[in-house]
Scaffold this motif. Structure first.
Motif, mmCIF file in Angstrom:
data_model
loop_
_atom_site.group_PDB
_atom_site.id
_atom_site.type_symbol
_atom_site.label_atom_id
_atom_site.label_comp_id
_atom_site.label_asym_id
_atom_site.label_seq_id
_atom_site.Cartn_x
_atom_site.Cartn_y
_atom_site.Cartn_z
ATOM 1 N N LEU A 47 0.826 -1.209 0.000
ATOM 2 C CA LEU A 47 0.000 0.000 0.000
ATOM 3 C C LEU A 47 0.861 1.260 0.000
ATOM 4 O O LEU A 47 0.555 2.232 -0.694
ATOM 5 C CB LEU A 47 -0.943 -0.002 1.208
ATOM 6 C CG LEU A 47 -2.072 -1.018 1.153
ATOM 7 C CD1 LEU A 47 -2.769 -1.113 2.512
ATOM 8 C CD2 LEU A 47 -3.057 -0.690 0.043
ATOM 9 N N HIS A 83 3.592 1.651 -1.346
ATOM 10 C CA HIS A 83 4.199 1.812 -2.672
ATOM 11 C C HIS A 83 3.148 1.870 -3.781
ATOM 12 O O HIS A 83 3.488 1.731 -4.959
ATOM 13 C CB HIS A 83 5.181 0.664 -2.936
ATOM 14 C CG HIS A 83 6.405 0.743 -2.086
ATOM 15 N ND1 HIS A 83 6.554 0.039 -0.906
ATOM 16 C CD2 HIS A 83 7.532 1.487 -2.228
ATOM 17 C CE1 HIS A 83 7.716 0.324 -0.365
ATOM 18 N NE2 HIS A 83 8.331 1.204 -1.138
ATOM 19 N N ASP A 84 1.883 2.040 -3.407
ATOM 20 C CA ASP A 84 0.774 2.091 -4.368
ATOM 21 C C ASP A 84 0.736 0.875 -5.288
ATOM 22 O O ASP A 84 0.338 0.973 -6.445
ATOM 23 C CB ASP A 84 0.817 3.373 -5.207
ATOM 24 C CG ASP A 84 0.307 4.569 -4.437
ATOM 25 O OD1 ASP A 84 -0.684 4.422 -3.694
ATOM 26 O OD2 ASP A 84 0.900 5.658 -4.585
ATOM 27 N N ASP A 85 1.154 -0.263 -4.774
ATOM 28 C CA ASP A 85 1.116 -1.511 -5.550
ATOM 29 C C ASP A 85 -0.230 -2.188 -5.293
ATOM 30 O O ASP A 85 -0.358 -3.055 -4.426
ATOM 31 C CB ASP A 85 2.277 -2.411 -5.142
ATOM 32 C CG ASP A 85 2.434 -3.628 -6.029
ATOM 33 O OD1 ASP A 85 1.471 -3.983 -6.755
ATOM 34 O OD2 ASP A 85 3.516 -4.246 -5.990
ATOM 35 N N ALA A 86 -1.234 -1.757 -6.044
ATOM 36 C CA ALA A 86 -2.602 -2.238 -5.850
ATOM 37 C C ALA A 86 -2.701 -3.749 -6.047
ATOM 38 O O ALA A 86 -3.388 -4.440 -5.286
ATOM 39 C CB ALA A 86 -3.559 -1.517 -6.797
ATOM 40 N N ASP A 146 -8.363 -2.063 -8.445
ATOM 41 C CA ASP A 146 -8.559 -0.616 -8.434
ATOM 42 C C ASP A 146 -9.663 -0.204 -7.469
ATOM 43 O O ASP A 146 -9.514 0.776 -6.727
ATOM 44 C CB ASP A 146 -8.865 -0.119 -9.847
ATOM 45 C CG ASP A 146 -7.698 -0.380 -10.792
ATOM 46 O OD1 ASP A 146 -6.534 -0.214 -10.362
ATOM 47 O OD2 ASP A 146 -7.943 -0.776 -11.948
ATOM 48 N N LEU A 175 -8.245 -0.630 -3.955
ATOM 49 C CA LEU A 175 -7.335 0.446 -3.559
ATOM 50 C C LEU A 175 -8.096 1.745 -3.292
ATOM 51 O O LEU A 175 -7.764 2.462 -2.338
ATOM 52 C CB LEU A 175 -6.259 0.660 -4.621
ATOM 53 C CG LEU A 175 -5.111 1.587 -4.220
ATOM 54 C CD1 LEU A 175 -4.381 1.070 -2.979
ATOM 55 C CD2 LEU A 175 -4.140 1.765 -5.366
ATOM 56 N N ASP A 176 -9.122 2.044 -4.074
ATOM 57 C CA ASP A 176 -9.947 3.229 -3.812
ATOM 58 C C ASP A 176 -10.584 3.149 -2.427
ATOM 59 O O ASP A 176 -10.619 4.135 -1.687
ATOM 60 C CB ASP A 176 -11.043 3.385 -4.872
ATOM 61 C CG ASP A 176 -10.504 3.914 -6.183
ATOM 62 O OD1 ASP A 176 -9.388 4.477 -6.207
ATOM 63 O OD2 ASP A 176 -11.213 3.768 -7.206
ATOM 64 N N ARG A 198 -7.921 3.764 0.242
ATOM 65 C CA ARG A 198 -7.568 5.194 0.293
ATOM 66 C C ARG A 198 -8.599 5.999 1.068
ATOM 67 O O ARG A 198 -8.254 6.892 1.838
ATOM 68 C CB ARG A 198 -7.469 5.763 -1.117
ATOM 69 C CG ARG A 198 -6.218 5.403 -1.847
ATOM 70 C CD ARG A 198 -6.214 6.061 -3.218
ATOM 71 N NE ARG A 198 -5.070 5.645 -3.986
ATOM 72 C CZ ARG A 198 -5.100 5.338 -5.269
ATOM 73 N NH1 ARG A 198 -6.227 5.387 -5.948
ATOM 74 N NH2 ARG A 198 -4.005 4.964 -5.883
ATOM 75 N N GLU A 240 -7.057 5.443 5.478
ATOM 76 C CA GLU A 240 -5.942 6.351 5.201
ATOM 77 C C GLU A 240 -4.738 6.116 6.125
ATOM 78 O O GLU A 240 -3.605 6.102 5.651
ATOM 79 C CB GLU A 240 -6.412 7.806 5.289
ATOM 80 C CG GLU A 240 -5.322 8.840 5.117
ATOM 81 C CD GLU A 240 -4.676 8.846 3.737
ATOM 82 O OE1 GLU A 240 -3.530 9.309 3.637
ATOM 83 O OE2 GLU A 240 -5.319 8.391 2.771
ATOM 84 N N TYR A 271 -3.048 3.143 4.679
ATOM 85 C CA TYR A 271 -2.577 3.432 3.319
ATOM 86 C C TYR A 271 -1.304 4.276 3.352
ATOM 87 O O TYR A 271 -0.378 4.053 2.581
ATOM 88 C CB TYR A 271 -3.687 4.139 2.536
ATOM 89 C CG TYR A 271 -3.301 4.540 1.147
ATOM 90 C CD1 TYR A 271 -2.925 3.589 0.206
ATOM 91 C CD2 TYR A 271 -3.308 5.872 0.765
ATOM 92 C CE1 TYR A 271 -2.570 3.961 -1.078
ATOM 93 C CE2 TYR A 271 -2.962 6.254 -0.519
ATOM 94 C CZ TYR A 271 -2.592 5.292 -1.431
ATOM 95 O OH TYR A 271 -2.237 5.659 -2.696
ATOM 96 N N HIS A 272 -1.246 5.246 4.231
ATOM 97 C CA HIS A 272 -0.061 6.088 4.378
ATOM 98 C C HIS A 272 0.515 5.945 5.784
ATOM 99 O O HIS A 272 0.712 6.937 6.486
ATOM 100 C CB HIS A 272 -0.396 7.557 4.102
ATOM 101 C CG HIS A 272 -0.513 7.858 2.658
ATOM 102 N ND1 HIS A 272 -1.557 8.577 2.130
ATOM 103 C CD2 HIS A 272 0.276 7.520 1.617
ATOM 104 C CE1 HIS A 272 -1.394 8.677 0.831
ATOM 105 N NE2 HIS A 272 -0.301 8.044 0.493
#
Length: 141
Positions: free
Chosen positions: A40, A42-45, A64, A67-68, A71, A75, A78-79
Motif C-alpha cells: 500500500l 508503494h501504491d502496488d494495488a 482498483d 485500492l480506492d 484510500r 488512510e 494506506y499512508h
C-alpha cells in the motif's frame, strides 16, 4: 539394522520439530500484514489486493476498486508512518488471528488497527477485515 531404524526415527523426529517451529500462525499473519502495508505504501494495488480474503474480494472485485476503498476508508494504513504489532489473539487454533497494529499516521495521529486474518485452505493467511480505532494506547483485543 538397528542403526538404520534409529537413524530413520531420529530423522522423523527432527523433521517434526522443524515443521512445528515453522508453523506460527501469529508470525505468519504478521508477515502478511507487513507485506500488505508495504504494498500500500508503494501504491502496488495488485500486490496489496493479493492479500485480501475471498470475502473482501467479493466486495471489491478488482484491485482498483479495492485500492480506492483503502484510500478512502483506511488512510492511516494506506499512508502508515511507523507501525508496530501489539497484542494478538488466536481463535479456533489459528483459523482466525486477530492482530493489533499500532500506527503512527503521517498527520501525527495515532491509530490502532485490528486486523482479522483468516487461514485459507492452502495454509496462507489473508486479510478478512480491519477495524480502525483512533486512540493513543493499546486497548487489547
Amino acid at each position: 539394522m538397528l542403526v538404520r531404524y534409529v537413524a530413520v526415527v531420529l530423522c522423523f523426529a527432527l523433521c517434526s520439530l522443524t515443521a512445528v517451529k515453522a508453523e506460527d500462525p501469529v508470525a505468519n499473519a504478521q508477515a502478511v500484514i507487513s507485506s500488505q502495508i508495504a504494498a500500500l505504501m508503494h501504491d502496488d494495488a495488485e500486490k496489496a489486493y493479493s492479500f485480501a480474503s475471498p470475502g473482501i474480494r467479493s466486495l471489491y472485485p478488482n484491485k482498483d476498486r479495492f485500492l480506492d476503498m483503502v484510500r478512502k476508508t483506511y488512510e492511516p494504513v494506506y499512508h502508515a508512518g511507523n507501525y508496530a504489532f501489539g497484542r494478538s489473539k488466536m481463535i479456533g487454533g489459528g483459523e482466525v488471528v486477530l492482530q493489533e497494529v499500532m500506527i503512527s499516521a503521517r498527520e501525527g495521529k495515532d491509530w490502532t488497527a485490528i486486523y482479522e486474518m483468516r487461514l485459507m485452505d492452502d495454509g496462507s493467511y489473508k486479510v478478512n477485515g480491519v477495524r480502525m480505532i483512533r486512540n493513543t494506547a493499546s486497548q487489547g483485543i
